[in-house]
Design a protein around this motif. Structure first.
Motif, PDB file in Angstrom:
ATOM      1  N   CYS A  51      15.269  17.324 -29.508  1.00 46.37           N
ATOM      2  CA  CYS A  51      15.526  15.900 -29.769  1.00 46.37           C
ATOM      3  C   CYS A  51      17.006  15.532 -29.685  1.00 46.37           C
ATOM      4  N   LEU A  52      17.887  16.520 -29.776  1.00 46.10           N
ATOM      5  CA  LEU A  52      19.327  16.243 -29.739  1.00 46.10           C
ATOM      6  C   LEU A  52      19.727  15.529 -28.460  1.00 46.10           C
ATOM      7  N   HIS A  53      19.104  15.867 -27.344  1.00 46.46           N
ATOM      8  CA  HIS A  53      19.517  15.333 -26.050  1.00 46.46           C
ATOM      9  C   HIS A  53      18.577  14.249 -25.530  1.00 46.46           C
ATOM     10  N   GLN A  54      17.652  13.795 -26.367  1.00 42.59           N
ATOM     11  CA  GLN A  54      16.768  12.701 -25.969  1.00 42.59           C
ATOM     12  C   GLN A  54      17.485  11.363 -26.117  1.00 42.59           C
ATOM     13  N   GLU A  55      17.225  10.441 -25.194  1.00 41.05           N
ATOM     14  CA  GLU A  55      17.861   9.118 -25.221  1.00 41.05           C
ATOM     15  C   GLU A  55      17.105   8.198 -26.175  1.00 41.05           C
ATOM     16  N   VAL A  56      17.243   8.444 -27.460  1.00 42.04           N
ATOM     17  CA  VAL A  56      16.639   7.596 -28.481  1.00 42.04           C
ATOM     18  C   VAL A  56      17.733   7.164 -29.455  1.00 42.04           C
ATOM     19  N   ALA A  57      17.655   5.942 -29.941  1.00 45.47           N
ATOM     20  CA  ALA A  57      18.745   5.353 -30.721  1.00 45.47           C
ATOM     21  C   ALA A  57      18.579   5.603 -32.220  1.00 45.47           C
ATOM     22  N   VAL A  58      19.726   5.699 -32.889  1.00 46.45           N
ATOM     23  CA  VAL A  58      19.784   5.799 -34.352  1.00 46.45           C
ATOM     24  C   VAL A  58      20.868   4.839 -34.823  1.00 46.45           C
ATOM     25  N   TRP A  59      20.542   3.995 -35.799  1.00 47.42           N
ATOM     26  CA  TRP A  59      21.510   3.063 -36.377  1.00 47.42           C
ATOM     27  C   TRP A  59      21.761   3.443 -37.832  1.00 47.42           C
ATOM     28  N   GLY A  60      23.037   3.690 -38.191  1.00 46.53           N
ATOM     29  CA  GLY A  60      23.385   3.962 -39.577  1.00 46.53           C
ATOM     30  C   GLY A  60      23.927   5.353 -39.813  1.00 46.53           C
ATOM     31  N   THR A  61      24.313   5.609 -41.041  1.00 48.90           N
ATOM     32  CA  THR A  61      24.799   6.908 -41.490  1.00 48.90           C
ATOM     33  C   THR A  61      24.247   7.170 -42.882  1.00 48.90           C
ATOM     34  N   ASP A  62      23.415   8.193 -43.012  1.00 48.01           N
ATOM     35  CA  ASP A  62      22.758   8.573 -44.262  1.00 48.01           C
ATOM     36  C   ASP A  62      21.650   7.611 -44.659  1.00 48.01           C
ATOM     37  N   ILE A  63      21.881   6.315 -44.516  1.00 49.62           N
ATOM     38  CA  ILE A  63      20.806   5.327 -44.629  1.00 49.62           C
ATOM     39  C   ILE A  63      20.659   4.694 -43.253  1.00 49.62           C
ATOM     40  N   TYR A  64      19.464   4.762 -42.679  1.00 52.22           N
ATOM     41  CA  TYR A  64      19.234   4.356 -41.296  1.00 52.22           C
ATOM     42  C   TYR A  64      18.249   3.189 -41.222  1.00 52.22           C
ATOM     43  N   THR A  65      18.372   2.364 -40.188  1.00 55.47           N
ATOM     44  CA  THR A  65      17.395   1.303 -39.969  1.00 55.47           C
ATOM     45  C   THR A  65      16.033   1.939 -39.707  1.00 55.47           C
ATOM     46  N   ASP A  66      14.965   1.250 -40.119  1.00 56.40           N
ATOM     47  CA  ASP A  66      13.641   1.868 -40.018  1.00 56.40           C
ATOM     48  C   ASP A  66      13.087   1.911 -38.599  1.00 56.40           C
ATOM     49  N   ASP A  67      13.840   1.376 -37.615  1.00 57.44           N
ATOM     50  CA  ASP A  67      13.426   1.535 -36.224  1.00 57.44           C
ATOM     51  C   ASP A  67      14.247   2.612 -35.518  1.00 57.44           C
ATOM     52  N   SER A  68      14.934   3.432 -36.297  1.00 58.11           N
ATOM     53  CA  SER A  68      15.682   4.567 -35.749  1.00 58.11           C
ATOM     54  C   SER A  68      14.775   5.785 -35.600  1.00 58.11           C
ATOM     55  N   SER A  69      15.133   6.682 -34.689  1.00 56.83           N
ATOM     56  CA  SER A  69      14.409   7.933 -34.499  1.00 56.83           C
ATOM     57  C   SER A  69      14.537   8.810 -35.747  1.00 56.83           C
ATOM     58  N   VAL A  70      13.407   9.217 -36.303  1.00 57.94           N
ATOM     59  CA  VAL A  70      13.415  10.046 -37.517  1.00 57.94           C
ATOM     60  C   VAL A  70      14.024  11.415 -37.224  1.00 57.94           C
ATOM     61  N   CYS A  71      13.594  12.038 -36.130  1.00 60.09           N
ATOM     62  CA  CYS A  71      14.050  13.400 -35.834  1.00 60.09           C
ATOM     63  C   CYS A  71      15.539  13.443 -35.499  1.00 60.09           C
ATOM     64  N   LYS A  72      16.002  12.460 -34.741  1.00 60.67           N
ATOM     65  CA  LYS A  72      17.421  12.458 -34.376  1.00 60.67           C
ATOM     66  C   LYS A  72      18.287  12.121 -35.589  1.00 60.67           C
ATOM     67  N   ALA A  73      17.784  11.257 -36.480  1.00 66.06           N
ATOM     68  CA  ALA A  73      18.491  10.977 -37.732  1.00 66.06           C
ATOM     69  C   ALA A  73      18.576  12.243 -38.585  1.00 66.06           C
ATOM     70  N   ALA A  74      17.520  13.058 -38.575  1.00 67.23           N
ATOM     71  CA  ALA A  74      17.517  14.307 -39.345  1.00 67.23           C
ATOM     72  C   ALA A  74      18.527  15.302 -38.794  1.00 67.23           C
ATOM     73  N   ILE A  75      18.691  15.342 -37.468  1.00 65.81           N
ATOM     74  CA  ILE A  75      19.734  16.193 -36.873  1.00 65.81           C
ATOM     75  C   ILE A  75      21.105  15.680 -37.285  1.00 65.81           C
ATOM     76  N   HIS A  76      21.261  14.361 -37.282  1.00 70.51           N
ATOM     77  CA  HIS A  76      22.537  13.737 -37.655  1.00 70.51           C
ATOM     78  C   HIS A  76      22.932  14.083 -39.085  1.00 70.51           C
TER      79      HIS A  76
END
Length: 330
Positions: free
Chosen positions: A41-66
């Motif tokens: 998932c690290l290299h997938q083109e999916v968006a994440v908005w936020g830091t530690d608290i993320y918008t609910d339309d962000s990728s869950v897996c990529k946020a977890a890597i972050h």
């Protein structure tokens, strides 16, 4: 999304739900959920908005890597629903660059799981005993389980923020504000987080926090079980209502009501999210005590089941959603 919901329906309780790299938290339709992320998932083109608290339309897996709770090899993580925020901050961590954004109506956090991340810290055998006035900055380590005493509702130092707090805030009073413990005390885990550009005030569960500008270090609170927020004094009567009972039919500005079973499929229309018009059906819940409050300032209502998460700000959902969808299509 339909496949994800089907898997959630068929999955036995306590097992992880398999998801894809592009699955966002909103698709999961849950307050707290454990998911199984795939590899890569690290290299997938999916968006994440936020830091530690993320918008609910962000990728869950990529946020977890972050956050550092997941490696690119995949694995299990837990995600938990949070209220919308006035702003979300960008950052670069663990190879994932997130984006900043303004107000958004739903959020989530990733809950640390020692089985899913690299073992940099040793799990504690017993919680650290703290006082009502103990601040997060007095702890050592980035993640600490603490045991709060009783009666911190009226004791302790100031708290700045909502859901994410300044590092000099009272841990136990923040935990009450977040709904992680009650005034009887209890265990809660403190997790260190980067500083924020701003912190929002709120009044929840009897604790009023303050707003603040930029601060260099923050913390959030997690717990294995979601505490039931304290309600009004025990002498306050509980009013039985029906699925189609509207808030405007209640006499007082604050009322504890008892909802019947089956309101998920019955009752009248509901207008709003987190903050509702006073002609909505009181009960879109299953057999629970409900706390209803009308504010004198905007004459709108807040409808909070004991397992729900309170949002402190009113958001123009239609305008925000349309504007945001338009931005992302560009």
């Amino acid at each position: 999304m339909l496949l994800c919901l089907l898997l959630m329906t068929l999955m036995p309780l306590g097992q992880s739900v398999p998801i894809q790299c592009n699955t966002n938290f909103r698709d999961l339709k849950a307050d707290v959920i454990e998911v199984l992320c795939p590899e890569g998932c690290l290299h997938q083109e999916v968006a994440v908005w936020g830091t530690d608290i993320y918008t609910d339309d962000s990728s869950v897996c990529k946020a977890a890597i972050h956050t550092g709770n997941l490696k690119n090899s995949g694995g299990r993580v837990r995600a938990e629903k949070r209220p919308g925020q006035d702003s979300y901050h960008q950052s670069l961590r663990n190879g994932v660059t997130t984006r900043s954004y303004g107000a958004w109506h739903g959020s989530f956090i990733i809950i640390s799981d020692n089985n899913a991340i690299s073992p940099k810290s040793t799990p504690q055998t017993s919680p650290v005993l703290v006082q009502c006035n103990t601040q997060a900055l007095q702890l050592t380590g980035s993640k600490t389980e603490v045991l709060c005493p009783a009666e911190c509702l009226t004791q302790g130092t100031t708290v700045w923020g909502t859901e994410i707090y300044t590092y000099d805030s009272s841990i136990c009073r923040a935990a009450i504000n977040a709904g992680k413990i009650t005034n009887a005390g209890g265990k809660v885990t403190v997790e260190k987080r980067p500083g924020q550009n701003s912190y929002q005030e709120s009044t929840r569960n009897g604790v009023t926090t303050r707003s603040y500008g930029a601060y260099p270090v923050s913390f959030i609170l997690t717990s294995e079980t979601i505490a039931i927020p304290p309600t009004s004094p025990s002498h306050t009567p509980i009013v039985p209502v029906q699925c189609n009972t509207q808030a405007r039919q209640l006499n007082d500005s604050k009322t504890i009501v008892l909802c019947p079973e089956g309101c998920l499929l019955h009752g009248s229309t509901v207008w709003g999210t987190e903050i509702y018009t006073d002609d909505h059906a009181e009960a879109q819940c299953k057999s629970c005590k409900l706390f209803w409050s009308k504010t004198a300032k905007d004459r709108k209502t807040k409808c909070l089941a004991h397992h729900a998460i309170q949002a402190e700000s009113t958001i123009d959902i239609k305008g925000s959603l349309r504007q945001r969808q338009h931005r992302r299509l560009q």
